[in-house]
Design an enzyme around this catalytic site. Structure first.
Site, mmCIF file in Angstrom:
data_model
loop_
_atom_site.group_PDB
_atom_site.id
_atom_site.type_symbol
_atom_site.label_atom_id
_atom_site.label_comp_id
_atom_site.label_asym_id
_atom_site.label_seq_id
_atom_site.Cartn_x
_atom_site.Cartn_y
_atom_site.Cartn_z
ATOM 1 N N GLY A 290 3.825 -10.519 -3.270
ATOM 2 C CA GLY A 290 2.602 -11.329 -3.211
ATOM 3 C C GLY A 290 1.761 -11.049 -1.981
ATOM 4 O O GLY A 290 1.959 -10.048 -1.291
ATOM 5 N N GLU B 285 -5.326 -4.245 -1.788
ATOM 6 C CA GLU B 285 -5.718 -3.083 -2.606
ATOM 7 C C GLU B 285 -4.538 -2.158 -2.919
ATOM 8 O O GLU B 285 -4.545 -1.481 -3.940
ATOM 9 C CB GLU B 285 -6.801 -2.264 -1.896
ATOM 10 C CG GLU B 285 -8.220 -2.528 -2.333
ATOM 11 C CD GLU B 285 -8.470 -2.425 -3.839
ATOM 12 O OE1 GLU B 285 -8.168 -1.365 -4.441
ATOM 13 O OE2 GLU B 285 -8.954 -3.396 -4.425
ATOM 14 N N HIS C 56 -1.372 -3.033 -3.585
ATOM 15 C CA HIS C 56 -0.731 -3.589 -4.786
ATOM 16 C C HIS C 56 -1.630 -3.387 -6.008
ATOM 17 O O HIS C 56 -1.154 -3.038 -7.092
ATOM 18 C CB HIS C 56 -0.507 -5.093 -4.637
ATOM 19 C CG HIS C 56 0.338 -5.503 -3.470
ATOM 20 N ND1 HIS C 56 -0.169 -6.117 -2.353
ATOM 21 C CD2 HIS C 56 1.681 -5.397 -3.260
ATOM 22 C CE1 HIS C 56 0.814 -6.389 -1.508
ATOM 23 N NE2 HIS C 56 1.942 -5.957 -2.030
ATOM 24 N N GLY D 176 4.827 1.941 -4.296
ATOM 25 C CA GLY D 176 3.903 2.590 -3.381
ATOM 26 C C GLY D 176 4.614 3.574 -2.471
ATOM 27 O O GLY D 176 5.740 3.310 -2.019
ATOM 28 N N SER E 195 0.769 -6.502 3.714
ATOM 29 C CA SER E 195 0.631 -7.965 3.833
ATOM 30 C C SER E 195 0.867 -8.388 5.278
ATOM 31 O O SER E 195 0.307 -9.375 5.749
ATOM 32 C CB SER E 195 1.628 -8.666 2.915
ATOM 33 O OG SER E 195 1.517 -8.162 1.595
HETATM 34 P P1 AMP Z 1 5.476 -5.575 -1.197
HETATM 35 O O1 AMP Z 1 4.677 -6.723 -1.740
HETATM 36 O O2 AMP Z 1 5.222 -5.294 0.237
HETATM 37 O O3 AMP Z 1 6.941 -5.678 -1.554
HETATM 38 O O4 AMP Z 1 4.946 -4.289 -1.956
HETATM 39 C C1 AMP Z 1 4.960 -4.195 -3.360
HETATM 40 C C2 AMP Z 1 4.658 -2.788 -3.775
HETATM 41 O O5 AMP Z 1 3.364 -2.409 -3.285
HETATM 42 C C3 AMP Z 1 5.654 -1.763 -3.192
HETATM 43 O O6 AMP Z 1 5.938 -0.786 -4.169
HETATM 44 C C4 AMP Z 1 4.882 -1.188 -2.035
HETATM 45 O O7 AMP Z 1 5.273 0.130 -1.700
HETATM 46 C C5 AMP Z 1 3.466 -1.193 -2.590
HETATM 47 N N1 AMP Z 1 2.490 -1.134 -1.492
HETATM 48 C C6 AMP Z 1 2.457 -1.910 -0.380
HETATM 49 N N2 AMP Z 1 1.455 -1.505 0.445
HETATM 50 C C7 AMP Z 1 0.859 -0.447 -0.159
HETATM 51 C C8 AMP Z 1 -0.228 0.426 0.186
HETATM 52 N N3 AMP Z 1 -0.899 0.274 1.325
HETATM 53 N N4 AMP Z 1 -0.555 1.412 -0.675
HETATM 54 C C9 AMP Z 1 0.130 1.583 -1.839
HETATM 55 N N5 AMP Z 1 1.162 0.789 -2.222
HETATM 56 C C10 AMP Z 1 1.530 -0.203 -1.400
#
Ligand code: AMP
Length: 282
Positions: free
Chosen positions: A29, A33, A35, A145, A184
């Site tokens: 959550g 951009e 996500h 990501g 985040s």
């Molecule tokens: P998180 O909410 O931090 O667990 O991230 C969820 C997904 O979004 C994971 O697969 C992350 O690698 C991806 N993600 C987070 N930040 C970025 C970013 N700046 N660019 C691309 N994907 C991202």
């Protein structure tokens, strides 16, 4: 857009059209951009898109920022509606880890280095929750990501080792104009810290430049990145690394590919970033 924290309803939605393809984006959550780029890719490649929003306690150590991790469900839902997401799964801790829960998924070797060395219990939490989410959603494709490069390698290994019937797709890191990877956790940064946080991408880009100029010594590349980070007064280096993108083992000598990665404390906020390098075809 269906929003549910019920496993029954999730499964009902998922299997309404059994032959349809589902793209799945697991998140914690406080969406940005980065996500949304995953949701967009999932939207383009599948009949239906599911996103989960769950701040998974088992991937945080007791000393880490679980209780302060930013949350804004209403804003997240508005953003996901805008991307044409079909299903948002918002489980709570009781649903994911009911009393008596005692089964964990652990990938071995590749979780002992880099993030795994700094955060020894982190990947056990990640693979456990991702395995549960894969079982619940049973997606055709799951999107991660590159920002969390090691996570994507670990999840791919788990999916292969445990025969999950899905494709793991890794999407490029989305960055601010000055190079800072969206996260985040960037919300925690004060304005001077936000400025200082560009040090991660600056160090990594410098490493790529050296590689492009022909430098192949892991030691020299490491020292160059370390030097840039240590020159930033608001930054404290956790690690800098020059590793093989498949094995994640540190490289004394780079051959045709490498992943440069770093983890840096800016104040109390721990940021990570990485960049891949591949030798250009002659
Ligand atoms: P998180 O909410 O931090 O667990 O991230 C969820 C997904 O979004 C994971 O697969 C992350 O690698 C991806 N993600 C987070 N930040 C970025 C970013 N700046 N660019 C691309 N994907 C991202």
């Amino acid at each position: 857009m269906v929003i549910t924290s019920s496993i029954t309803e999730l499964r009902q939605q998922r299997w309404q059209q059994p032959d349809a393809s589902w793209g799945f984006v697991p998140t914690m959550g406080y969406l940005h951009e980065g996500h949304l780029s995953l949701a967009r890719r999932a939207r383009a490649e599948n009949n239906f898109v599911a996103v989960s929003i769950y701040v998974n306690p088992t991937q945080f150590a007791p000393t880490e920022d679980l209780s302060s991790y930013p949350r804004d469900l209403e804003r997240d839902l508005t953003l996901l509606r805008g991307e044409g997401v079909d299903l948002v799964f918002t489980p709570d801790d009781l649903l994911m880890y009911p009393p008596g829960f005692q089964t964990y998924v652990m990938v071995e070797k590749i979780t002992t280095v880099l993030e795994g060395a700094s955060r020894p219990t982190h990947f056990r939490g990640v693979t456990t929750v991702v395995a549960k989410l894969f079982n619940l959603v049973q997606p055709t494709r799951a999107y991660f990501g590159q920002k969390d490069f090691q996570q994507s390698v670990v999840v791919r290994q788990m999916a292969a080792d445990l025969n999950f019937n899905l494709e793991v797709i890794v999407c490029p890191t989305v960055r601010e104009a000055d190079g800072l990877a969206l996260s985040s956790r960037n919300k925690y940064l004060t304005p001077p810290q936000r400025q200082a946080a560009t040090v991660l991408s600056r160090a990594l880009r410098h490493g790529l430049e050296l590689l492009d100029e022909g430098e192949r010594s892991g030691h020299i590349l490491h020292r160059a990145m370390q030097g840039i980070i240590e020159a930033e007064p608001l930054a404290r280096l956790d690690y800098a690394s020059v590793a093989h993108p498949l094995t994640l083992q540190e490289l004394d000598k780079v051959e045709n590919m490498a992943v440069l990665s770093t983890a840096v404390f800016i104040g109390k906020t721990r940021l990570i970033d990485n960049m891949l390098w591949q030798e250009r075809e002659a």
